[in-house]
Design a protein around this motif. Structure first.
Motif, PDB file in Angstrom:
ATOM      1  N   HIS A   1      39.217  49.914   7.856  1.00  0.00           N
ATOM      2  CA  HIS A   1      38.347  48.750   7.682  1.00  0.00           C
ATOM      3  C   HIS A   1      37.016  49.050   6.973  1.00  0.00           C
ATOM      4  O   HIS A   1      36.594  48.281   6.101  1.00  0.00           O
TER       5      HIS A   1
ATOM      6  N   ILE B   1      28.244  35.664   6.306  1.00  0.00           N
ATOM      7  CA  ILE B   1      28.238  36.912   5.539  1.00  0.00           C
ATOM      8  C   ILE B   1      28.183  36.650   4.042  1.00  0.00           C
ATOM      9  O   ILE B   1      27.562  37.398   3.291  1.00  0.00           O
TER      10      ILE B   1
ATOM     11  N   THR C   1      36.036  37.566   9.659  1.00  0.00           N
ATOM     12  CA  THR C   1      35.821  39.010   9.764  1.00  0.00           C
ATOM     13  C   THR C   1      36.793  39.671  10.730  1.00  0.00           C
ATOM     14  O   THR C   1      37.095  39.178  11.808  1.00  0.00           O
TER      15      THR C   1
ATOM     16  N   GLN D   1      23.744  38.565   7.499  1.00  0.00           N
ATOM     17  CA  GLN D   1      23.798  39.791   8.320  1.00  0.00           C
ATOM     18  C   GLN D   1      22.646  40.744   7.992  1.00  0.00           C
ATOM     19  O   GLN D   1      22.353  41.647   8.755  1.00  0.00           O
ATOM     20  N   ARG D   2      22.013  40.501   6.836  1.00  0.00           N
ATOM     21  CA  ARG D   2      20.883  41.359   6.465  1.00  0.00           C
ATOM     22  C   ARG D   2      19.545  40.651   6.665  1.00  0.00           C
ATOM     23  O   ARG D   2      18.504  41.135   6.213  1.00  0.00           O
TER      24      ARG D   2
ATOM     25  N   ALA E   1      36.440  42.624  12.315  1.00  0.00           N
ATOM     26  CA  ALA E   1      35.884  43.218  13.539  1.00  0.00           C
ATOM     27  C   ALA E   1      35.628  42.140  14.600  1.00  0.00           C
ATOM     28  O   ALA E   1      35.841  42.375  15.797  1.00  0.00           O
TER      29      ALA E   1
ATOM     30  N   GLN F   1      29.700  47.208  17.588  1.00  0.00           N
ATOM     31  CA  GLN F   1      30.879  48.040  17.333  1.00  0.00           C
ATOM     32  C   GLN F   1      32.076  47.490  18.124  1.00  0.00           C
ATOM     33  O   GLN F   1      32.147  47.602  19.341  1.00  0.00           O
ATOM     34  N   SER F   2      33.012  46.931  17.377  1.00  0.00           N
ATOM     35  CA  SER F   2      34.122  46.219  18.025  1.00  0.00           C
ATOM     36  C   SER F   2      34.894  47.090  19.014  1.00  0.00           C
ATOM     37  O   SER F   2      35.298  46.613  20.070  1.00  0.00           O
TER      38      SER F   2
ATOM     39  N   GLY G   1      23.376  45.693  10.344  1.00  0.00           N
ATOM     40  CA  GLY G   1      23.660  44.521   9.520  1.00  0.00           C
ATOM     41  C   GLY G   1      25.136  44.175   9.498  1.00  0.00           C
ATOM     42  O   GLY G   1      25.697  43.858   8.440  1.00  0.00           O
ATOM     43  N   ALA G   2      25.781  44.239  10.656  1.00  0.00           N
ATOM     44  CA  ALA G   2      27.215  43.958  10.719  1.00  0.00           C
ATOM     45  C   ALA G   2      27.532  43.227  12.017  1.00  0.00           C
ATOM     46  O   ALA G   2      26.869  43.418  13.045  1.00  0.00           O
TER      47      ALA G   2
HETATM   48  N1  LIG Z   1      32.607  49.404  12.821  1.00  0.00           N
HETATM   49  C1  LIG Z   1      32.112  48.075  12.973  1.00  0.00           C
HETATM   50  C2  LIG Z   1      32.266  47.364  11.657  1.00  0.00           C
HETATM   51  C3  LIG Z   1      31.516  46.064  11.636  1.00  0.00           C
HETATM   52  C4  LIG Z   1      31.575  45.432  10.255  1.00  0.00           C
HETATM   53  O1  LIG Z   1      31.544  46.104   9.219  1.00  0.00           O
HETATM   54  N2  LIG Z   1      31.660  44.112  10.263  1.00  0.00           N
HETATM   55  C5  LIG Z   1      31.730  43.406   9.018  1.00  0.00           C
HETATM   56  C6  LIG Z   1      32.542  42.164   9.164  1.00  0.00           C
HETATM   57  S1  LIG Z   1      34.221  42.539   9.512  1.00  0.00           S
HETATM   58  C7  LIG Z   1      30.341  43.018   8.584  1.00  0.00           C
HETATM   59  O2  LIG Z   1      29.616  42.391   9.331  1.00  0.00           O
HETATM   60  N3  LIG Z   1      29.982  43.391   7.381  1.00  0.00           N
HETATM   61  C8  LIG Z   1      28.742  43.051   6.802  1.00  0.00           C
HETATM   62  C9  LIG Z   1      28.521  43.807   5.539  1.00  0.00           C
HETATM   63  O3  LIG Z   1      29.343  44.668   5.229  1.00  0.00           O
HETATM   64  O4  LIG Z   1      27.532  43.525   4.868  1.00  0.00           O
HETATM   65  C10 LIG Z   1      32.864  47.346  14.086  1.00  0.00           C
HETATM   66  O5  LIG Z   1      34.028  47.684  14.331  1.00  0.00           O
HETATM   67  O6  LIG Z   1      32.274  46.466  14.730  1.00  0.00           O
END
Ligand SMILES: N[C@@H](CCC(=O)N[C@@H](CS)C(=O)NCC(=O)O)C(=O)O
Length: 225
Positions: free
Chosen positions: A115, A39, A15, A44-45, A17, A75-76, A56-57
């Motif tokens: 992203h 993932i 990933t 994540q869910r 982030a 949030q990265s 969920g991220a």
């Molecule tokens: N804006 C968030 C984005 C986080 C994000 O979307 N992470 C992705 C992995 S890069 C994720 O966990 N996605 C899970 C999904 O979309 O179901 C950040 O910068 O941390």
């Protein structure tokens, strides 16, 4: 006596982030114990992870040092700012306010405006509700990676502050975000033409251990080459 890492990082090998957080921690020589959130399996869910981040991220970062339970950091970009404030050396932001604004702006073009379009949750929606097949999803990815990186290329080529890296000759949060996008494009075998400045800066980033060690292919869970 073995010292326990200060942080726990909820992560997954490929990933973008999480890559940003890994590079920042590496640059500051700070250790984190990683917890894998698969993932591809939808972890994540899961109910347990949604308690950590209702979005969920990943990433999510837990600070063990405060001595009392703290809210997980998510949030990265917010996490990068926290790491920068907590471990100022080496700096990931320039000393001057104009420079900091520029670096944060470049970083936001990638982490904020590029992203989000290519995340698994967007893919899930487009391939189910939107009936996208593999080719349509790939075209979507190429479109949004291309939109973000072409705009970045334009800025990096024409703005005087660009140096070996996005801002001057030392890496900043902007480089971390740039490399996070290219690293994940490589995972998906997407290459874009006509971004020579982006490519040059990515090559400079890859010379640094902090970036090389964060590469998706070197993480636990990455498929064997
Ligand atoms: N804006 C968030 C984005 C986080 C994000 O979307 N992470 C992705 C992995 S890069 C994720 O966990 N996605 C899970 C999904 O979309 O179901 C950040 O910068 O941390």
């Amino acid at each position: 006596m073995a010292t326990q890492p200060r942080f726990e990082l909820y992560s997954f090998w490929r990933t973008s982030a999480t890559y940003r957080v890994r590079v920042a921690l590496n640059m500051k020589s700070v250790l984190a114990e990683e917890h894998n959130i698969n993932i591809d399996a939808g972890e994540q869910r899961s109910e347990a992870f949604l308690k950590i981040n209702p979005m969920g991220a990943i990433p999510a970062l837990i600070d063990r040092e405060s001595g009392q339970p703290t809210t997980p950091m998510t949030q990265s970009l917010a996490i990068l700012e926290f790491i920068e404030e907590t471990y100022p050396s080496p700096p990931l932001l320039p000393r001057d306010a104009h420079g900091r604004a520029r670096v944060r702006s470049l970083a936001a073009m990638l982490a904020g405006d590029t992203h989000p379009f290519v995340t698994p949750r967007v893919k899930k929606y487009l391939t189910s509700v939107g009936k996208f097949d593999d080719a349509a999803w790939r075209a979507w990815q190429i479109h949004w990676f291309g939109t973000g990186l072409s705009a970045l290329e334009e800025r990096l080529t024409h703005e005087a502050e660009t140096g070996t890296f996005c801002h001057g000759d030392t890496p900043t949060m902007a480089d971390i975000c740039l490399a996070s996008i290219i690293a994940v494009m490589r995972v998906f075998k997407i290459e874009l033409a006509n971004i020579p400045t982006v490519d040059r800066i990515m090559a400079s980033c890859e010379q640094l251990d902090a970036f090389a060690k964060a590469d998706p292919t070197r993480q636990v869970g990455a498929p064997k080459a």
